[in-house]
Design an enzyme around this catalytic site. Structure first.
Site, PDB file in Angstrom:
ATOM      1  N   CYS A 163       0.844  -1.200   0.000  1.00 32.88           N
ATOM      2  CA  CYS A 163       0.000   0.000   0.000  1.00 32.88           C
ATOM      3  C   CYS A 163       0.877   1.246   0.000  1.00 32.88           C
ATOM      4  CB  CYS A 163      -0.903  -0.004   1.227  1.00 32.88           C
ATOM      5  SG  CYS A 163      -1.911   1.489   1.361  1.00 32.88           S
ATOM      6  N   CYS A 211      -0.480   4.152   1.966  1.00 31.69           N
ATOM      7  CA  CYS A 211      -0.240   4.110   3.419  1.00 31.69           C
ATOM      8  C   CYS A 211       1.214   4.435   3.752  1.00 31.69           C
ATOM      9  CB  CYS A 211      -0.537   2.714   3.979  1.00 31.69           C
ATOM     10  SG  CYS A 211      -2.008   1.932   3.337  1.00 31.69           S
ATOM     11  N   ASP A 212       2.178   3.967   2.960  1.00 33.01           N
ATOM     12  CA  ASP A 212       3.577   3.937   3.406  1.00 33.01           C
ATOM     13  C   ASP A 212       4.551   4.815   2.612  1.00 33.01           C
ATOM     14  OD1 ASP A 212       2.797   2.089   5.291  1.00 33.01           O
ATOM     15  OD2 ASP A 212       3.220   0.375   4.006  1.00 33.01           O
TER      16      ASP A 212
END
Ligand SMILES: Cc1cc2nc3c(=O)[nH]c(=O)nc-3n(C[C@H](O)[C@H](O)[C@H](O)COP(=O)(O)OP(=O)(O)OC[C@H]3O[C@@H](n4cnc5c(N)ncnc54)[C@H](O)[C@@H]3O)c2cc1C
Length: 309
Positions: free
Chosen positions: A134, A137-138
């Site tokens: 993801c 997300c990261d």
């Protein structure tokens, strides 16, 4: 232990589950949505959804929250547990979960799909230490650094473009010589100066001790090996339906997608499947929502026919 009885239980709180929940609750059925993780499913990880009719552009998490709020306003209940199995009683369905059990007259399976792993040395050990599924997300953790994206479809381009907001360079590693992603995403990816492409190439190992330091590559045509130094590798190489908990219960295709008819009905009474989890899904938010609406209407009719007051 069964604690509560419902008319309709919905397994999975992605776009399909949220839409099924809205229609089931709005039909004045006692409806329960069961989600093991984050509401919104795959879409909760998506930076921008730009192809849901009527909404020019929206963050995936925000779209899911809006869908949930709308369904809850009609009385949808939500439980955050994992369904580990379901079985048919005399006339109703019993759901086993990691918490309490539930019983329902009809069940709609909207368990969606999960990402595939590379399955190479180093991947599992370095997951969360530079290996990610993801970028939304990261990617911010890798500001100013060089990262790799594996894959050539919509998710790879979507997430690669997001990573390019932070990384100094994003190298897309794809096993074919052209992308599968839609045209608009391809145009954006090729136009972005931070995006680079390595064709006909597979990742054979993720390198690094405590953190990812690079990936080992093999050219699929020449067999030539090379190393690419990167601080992170984001993997988007397809998905598989979340149907392990249903094996042996309901007919599936070779890819473990659930077989349904035009009303999203399985061959078992009162059991429906909608969205990415079913065979021949177009795997979009709009199609998953459409499937789920069909399934909820069918489930409502089934209950009227099978459980007359
Ligand atoms: C990075 C990315 C970008 C995307 N971009 C777009 C886009 O721009 N436009 C678009 O239309 N589509 C997009 N898609 C595709 C879209 O997200 C999916 O088609 C859609 O989310 C499918 O919805 P679903 O409800 O069927 O399944 P999912 O979204 O997969 O949701 C399934 C839910 O079920 C839950 N679940 C699974 N098993 C259980 C269990 N046993 N017990 C309880 N809960 C369970 C999961 O935790 C999950 O929340 C994108 C997908 C990805 C990965």
């Amino acid at each position: 232990m069964v604690t509560r009885e419902y008319d309709i239980a919905i397994i999975g709180g992605g776009p399909a589950g949220l839409a099924a929940g809205l229609y089931a609750a709005r039909a004045r059925r006692r409806a329960l949505l069961i989600e093991k993780g984050v509401l919104g499913g795959q879409i909760s990880l998506t930076e921008l959804v730009e192809n849901y009719p009527g909404i020019p552009s929206i963050n995936g998490f925000d779209l899911a929250q809006a869908m949930h709020k709308q369904a809850e306003s009609y009385g949808l209940e939500t439980e955050y547990v994992e369904v580990t199995g379901i079985e048919r009683g005399n006339t109703k369905w019993l759901m086993r979960t990691t918490g309490d059990g539930f019983r329902a007259k009809a069940v709609i399976i909207t368990a969606g799909a999960d990402y595939n792993r590379l399955g190479v040395p180093g991947e599992e050990r370095l997951t969360g230490r530079g290996v990610s599924y993801c970028a939304t997300c990261d990617a911010a953790f890798f500001k100013g650094q060089e990262v790799a994206v594996v894959g050539g479809g919509d998710a790879a381009m979507d997430e690669g473009l997001f990573a390019a907001r932070f990384a100094s360079k994003v190298t897309v590693i794809h096993r074919r010589d052209q992308l599968r992603a839609g045209r608009i995403l391809q145009e954006r990816a090729f136009a972005n100066p931070a995006m680079n492409f390595v064709w006909n190439t597979v990742v054979t190992e993720v390198l690094g001790d405590e953190q990812v330091s690079g990936v080992r590559l093999r050219n699929a045509i020449t067999g030539e090996e090379s190393t690419l130094p990167v601080a992170a590798v984001f993997v988007f190489i397809g998905q598989h339906p979340n149907t392990d908990f249903l094996k042996g219960l309901v007919p599936m295709d070779a890819g473990h997608h659930i077989l349904v008819d035009d009303w999203m009905a399985t061959e078992l009474p009162g059991l429906y499947a909608a969205g990415d989890v079913r065979q021949n899904s177009a795997r979009q938010v709009a199609t998953s929502v459409g499937d789920a609406v069909t399934a909820a209407i069918a489930a409502d009719h089934y209950i009227s026919d099978s459980f007359p007051d």
